[in-house]
Scaffold this motif. Structure first.
Motif, PDB file in Angstrom:
ATOM      1  N   ASN A 248      -4.430   7.447  11.151  1.00  0.00           N
ATOM      2  CA  ASN A 248      -5.771   7.307  10.578  1.00  0.00           C
ATOM      3  C   ASN A 248      -6.512   6.078  11.088  1.00  0.00           C
ATOM      4  O   ASN A 248      -7.632   5.804  10.655  1.00  0.00           O
ATOM      5  CB  ASN A 248      -5.687   7.255   9.050  1.00  0.00           C
ATOM      6  CG  ASN A 248      -5.622   8.629   8.413  1.00  0.00           C
ATOM      7  OD1 ASN A 248      -6.612   9.366   8.414  1.00  0.00           O
ATOM      8  ND2 ASN A 248      -4.472   8.989   7.884  1.00  0.00           N
TER       9      ASN A 248
ATOM     10  N   ALA B 238      -8.993   2.424   6.522  1.00  0.00           N
ATOM     11  CA  ALA B 238      -9.348   2.288   7.938  1.00  0.00           C
ATOM     12  C   ALA B 238     -10.856   2.144   8.109  1.00  0.00           C
ATOM     13  O   ALA B 238     -11.327   1.330   8.923  1.00  0.00           O
ATOM     14  CB  ALA B 238      -8.838   3.492   8.727  1.00  0.00           C
TER      15      ALA B 238
ATOM     16  N   VAL C 177      -5.545   2.835  10.810  1.00  0.00           N
ATOM     17  CA  VAL C 177      -5.383   1.616  10.031  1.00  0.00           C
ATOM     18  C   VAL C 177      -4.714   0.542  10.894  1.00  0.00           C
ATOM     19  O   VAL C 177      -3.764   0.823  11.628  1.00  0.00           O
ATOM     20  CB  VAL C 177      -4.517   1.863   8.774  1.00  0.00           C
ATOM     21  CG1 VAL C 177      -4.335   0.565   7.982  1.00  0.00           C
ATOM     22  CG2 VAL C 177      -5.151   2.928   7.886  1.00  0.00           C
TER      23      VAL C 177
ATOM     24  N   LEU D  38      -5.717   6.047   2.834  1.00  0.00           N
ATOM     25  CA  LEU D  38      -5.487   5.287   4.062  1.00  0.00           C
ATOM     26  C   LEU D  38      -6.665   5.427   5.017  1.00  0.00           C
ATOM     27  O   LEU D  38      -7.047   4.477   5.699  1.00  0.00           O
ATOM     28  CB  LEU D  38      -4.198   5.762   4.738  1.00  0.00           C
ATOM     29  CG  LEU D  38      -2.902   5.394   3.997  1.00  0.00           C
ATOM     30  CD1 LEU D  38      -1.726   6.130   4.615  1.00  0.00           C
ATOM     31  CD2 LEU D  38      -2.674   3.888   4.029  1.00  0.00           C
ATOM     32  N   SER D  39      -7.238   6.612   5.062  1.00  0.00           N
ATOM     33  CA  SER D  39      -8.429   6.816   5.891  1.00  0.00           C
ATOM     34  C   SER D  39      -9.580   5.939   5.401  1.00  0.00           C
ATOM     35  O   SER D  39     -10.336   5.369   6.207  1.00  0.00           O
ATOM     36  CB  SER D  39      -8.834   8.292   5.861  1.00  0.00           C
ATOM     37  OG  SER D  39      -9.987   8.516   6.652  1.00  0.00           O
TER      38      SER D  39
ATOM     39  N   HIS E 253       3.001  -4.180   6.430  1.00  0.00           N
ATOM     40  CA  HIS E 253       4.097  -3.272   6.093  1.00  0.00           C
ATOM     41  C   HIS E 253       5.383  -4.069   5.934  1.00  0.00           C
ATOM     42  O   HIS E 253       5.830  -4.736   6.879  1.00  0.00           O
ATOM     43  CB  HIS E 253       4.244  -2.228   7.208  1.00  0.00           C
ATOM     44  CG  HIS E 253       5.384  -1.282   7.014  1.00  0.00           C
ATOM     45  ND1 HIS E 253       5.810  -0.860   5.776  1.00  0.00           N
ATOM     46  CD2 HIS E 253       6.203  -0.660   7.925  1.00  0.00           C
ATOM     47  CE1 HIS E 253       6.820  -0.024   5.917  1.00  0.00           C
ATOM     48  NE2 HIS E 253       7.084   0.112   7.201  1.00  0.00           N
TER      49      HIS E 253
ATOM     50  N   GLU F 205       1.169   8.022   8.994  1.00  0.00           N
ATOM     51  CA  GLU F 205      -0.143   8.488   8.577  1.00  0.00           C
ATOM     52  C   GLU F 205      -1.184   7.382   8.689  1.00  0.00           C
ATOM     53  O   GLU F 205      -2.328   7.638   9.079  1.00  0.00           O
ATOM     54  CB  GLU F 205      -0.091   9.000   7.130  1.00  0.00           C
ATOM     55  CG  GLU F 205       0.781  10.232   6.949  1.00  0.00           C
ATOM     56  CD  GLU F 205       2.217   9.912   6.574  1.00  0.00           C
ATOM     57  OE1 GLU F 205       2.798  10.647   5.776  1.00  0.00           O
ATOM     58  OE2 GLU F 205       2.753   8.897   7.091  1.00  0.00           O
ATOM     59  N   ALA F 206      -0.789   6.148   8.358  1.00  0.00           N
ATOM     60  CA  ALA F 206      -1.713   5.019   8.487  1.00  0.00           C
ATOM     61  C   ALA F 206      -2.118   4.816   9.938  1.00  0.00           C
ATOM     62  O   ALA F 206      -3.312   4.647  10.257  1.00  0.00           O
ATOM     63  CB  ALA F 206      -1.067   3.744   7.940  1.00  0.00           C
TER      64      ALA F 206
ATOM     65  N   CYS G 246       0.819  -1.220   0.000  1.00  0.00           N
ATOM     66  CA  CYS G 246       0.000   0.000   0.000  1.00  0.00           C
ATOM     67  C   CYS G 246       0.851   1.268   0.000  1.00  0.00           C
ATOM     68  O   CYS G 246       0.456   2.300   0.553  1.00  0.00           O
ATOM     69  CB  CYS G 246      -0.950   0.006   1.208  1.00  0.00           C
ATOM     70  SG  CYS G 246      -2.096  -1.384   1.244  1.00  0.00           S
TER      71      CYS G 246
ATOM     72  N   ARG H 282       3.485   5.066   3.998  1.00  0.00           N
ATOM     73  CA  ARG H 282       3.183   6.156   4.926  1.00  0.00           C
ATOM     74  C   ARG H 282       2.697   5.568   6.257  1.00  0.00           C
ATOM     75  O   ARG H 282       1.517   5.618   6.598  1.00  0.00           O
ATOM     76  CB  ARG H 282       2.142   7.086   4.310  1.00  0.00           C
ATOM     77  CG  ARG H 282       2.649   7.831   3.077  1.00  0.00           C
ATOM     78  CD  ARG H 282       1.526   8.570   2.365  1.00  0.00           C
ATOM     79  NE  ARG H 282       2.017   9.422   1.298  1.00  0.00           N
ATOM     80  CZ  ARG H 282       2.299   9.015   0.056  1.00  0.00           C
ATOM     81  NH1 ARG H 282       2.114   7.739  -0.264  1.00  0.00           N
ATOM     82  NH2 ARG H 282       2.739   9.859  -0.852  1.00  0.00           N
TER      83      ARG H 282
ATOM     84  N   VAL I  68      -2.148  -2.148  11.313  1.00  0.00           N
ATOM     85  CA  VAL I  68      -0.887  -2.387  10.610  1.00  0.00           C
ATOM     86  C   VAL I  68      -0.064  -3.425  11.367  1.00  0.00           C
ATOM     87  O   VAL I  68       0.044  -3.377  12.593  1.00  0.00           O
ATOM     88  CB  VAL I  68      -0.050  -1.091  10.465  1.00  0.00           C
ATOM     89  CG1 VAL I  68       1.243  -1.375   9.698  1.00  0.00           C
ATOM     90  CG2 VAL I  68      -0.846   0.003   9.765  1.00  0.00           C
TER      91      VAL I  68
ATOM     92  N   VAL J 205      -3.082  -3.549   6.867  1.00  0.00           N
ATOM     93  CA  VAL J 205      -1.944  -3.427   5.958  1.00  0.00           C
ATOM     94  C   VAL J 205      -0.763  -4.211   6.510  1.00  0.00           C
ATOM     95  O   VAL J 205      -0.433  -4.102   7.700  1.00  0.00           O
ATOM     96  CB  VAL J 205      -1.539  -1.949   5.758  1.00  0.00           C
ATOM     97  CG1 VAL J 205      -0.242  -1.851   4.946  1.00  0.00           C
ATOM     98  CG2 VAL J 205      -2.658  -1.177   5.069  1.00  0.00           C
TER      99      VAL J 205
END
Length: 415
Positions: A315, A286, A317, A282-283, A294, A311-312, A274, A308, A319, A292
């Protein structure tokens, strides 16, 4: 089983807990029945009644939750770290498809490779792994059995791909692909019947390789199958420049839209990489509840963008970390933790320098837009974060009552 020693875990992002000299009582099903300081009356009573069940963690060592690897191509364990000078789409043709086809054609080779893979995962502290397999049903059942025999919590994905640049490595049609993956899912679930009641070690995962190898008909069918059988989904999304451009040219949209309209962007989905998703995207991920994987090392080779990560997380997400064998060349999630920190620090450095250049003044890293993560956050991603991304609830990835006792012991530094 009764264990006494020091425990370390991250129950929340950025929160590290060190539980010194604790006692953990593990029941027959592998769940933690009790946890508390060794000096409490309850713990002292349990120790006194342990009758040889007590295991002492050596002084200077400690227990950690086992790692979760959210992205690993099992057949690519054959050639990890090879051909990484190539762009993604060419690398797949030159190495990945050939290796996967070779394993599909040789069950004895598959058993040998997957047995060794399970051994290496245990050696590196991985207790749960999300696996990409191959297109052949029987080969993926070998993979599932090897993981189950090793005691690893494995989520096994039989590849679904009815489009391929390698004519000999492809499924005959979308309908044939859907029939095969449905059969595999049923047989994989049935493997758990060999285990004690209430115990599950292997689960099937619907695995469209990525948009370039799947027709719209196949993707829509997988979305319906995921909903009908409540099956997890994994794939690659917005991974590399050449892959993103291919999808735009062939489908006329971003691949995130392709997954969404196919019913594959769900709370049961883990998407790898991603890297080309901006904060609004990303929002949206979520909101869909999609997680995600990574994979910082393989991103360095195959993506023109870093993920990112901050930022994820900001937001909301979910991860976790992945090794992405063979796009990554090391099976150790601890290495992925280090790489995630390093990449985030480089992103933060670029942010600071960009801010300084714009303002012509010295910039700092104290505001709310800091992009780096630290080692405690990396540890969370490798353990509790990965467990949540996989949908493992009840405290998996931590030491708490009711959680599975998925633990590894650190090696004493002077051993």
């Amino acid at each position: 089983m009764l264990v006494r020693g020091d425990l370390v875990h991250c129950p929340e992002l950025g929160k590290l807990e060190i539980l010194q000299d604790h006692v953990v009582d593990i029941g027959y099903t592998g769940l933690i029945d009790y946890i508390g300081p060794a000096t409490t009356p309850d713990a002292i009573e349990k120790i006194a009644a342990s009758a040889g069940r007590l295991i002492l963690v050596p002084k200077g060592s400690f227990l950690l939750p086992t790692f979760c690897d959210l992205h690993l191509h099992a057949p690519q364990f054959l050639y990890q770290g090879t051909g990484l000078h190539l762009p993604l789409m060419k690398w797949l043709d030159e190495y990945a498809f050939k290796a996967e086809e070779r394993i599909d054609a040789d069950p004895s080779l598959a058993h040998k490779v997957y047995t060794r893979l399970a051994e290496r995962l245990i050696e590196h502290g991985t207790g749960a792994v999300l696996l990409f397999g191959t297109i052949k049903e029987e080969t993926n059942l070998i993979l599932a059995k090897c993981m189950m025999n090793a005691g690893i919590r494995a989520f096994v994905g039989k590849l679904s791909m009815d489009i391929s640049s390698r004519p000999s490595y492809i499924e005959a049609s979308a309908a044939a692909s859907l029939t095969a993956v449905s059969s595999f899912a049923d047989k994989c679930i049935a493997l758990n019947n060999e285990l004690p009641p209430g115990t599950t070690l292997v689960e099937p995962v619907l695995t469209p390789r990525f948009v370039p190898t799947c027709s719209d008909e196949l993707l829509l069918g997988l979305g319906k199958l995921s909903k009908a059988k409540n099956l997890r989904v994994q794939s690659h999304m917005a991974e590399a420049y050449d892959q993103v451009e291919w999808v735009r040219a062939e489908r006329g949209v971003e691949d995130m839209e392709v997954f969404e309209r196919s019913g594959l962007l769900t709370p049961r989905t883990v998407q790898a990489h991603c890297t080309f998703l901006d904060p609004p995207s990303l929002s949206h991920v979520a909101k869909r509840g999609t997680a995600v994987a990574h994979c910082p090392l393989s991103n360095a080779y195959f993506s023109a963008e870093p993920f990112r990560l901050r930022e994820a997380l900001n937001n909301g997400v979910k991860v976790g970390l992945g090794t992405d064998i063979a796009g990554g060349y090391h099976i150790d999630i601890l290495s992925s933790m280090r790489q995630a920190v390093a990449v985030s620090r480089m992103r933060e450095g670029a942010r600071i320098m960009g801010k300084a250049a714009q303002s012509h003044t010295k910039a700092d890293g104290d505001d709310k837009s800091v992009l780096s993560i630290d080692w405690t956050e990396a540890l969370y991603l490798a353990t509790r974060g990965g467990a949540l991304a996989l949908g493992l609830t009840n405290g998996v990835g931590t030491f708490m009552k009711g959680a599975s006792f998925d633990a590894q012991c650190s090696k004493h530094p002077i051993d």
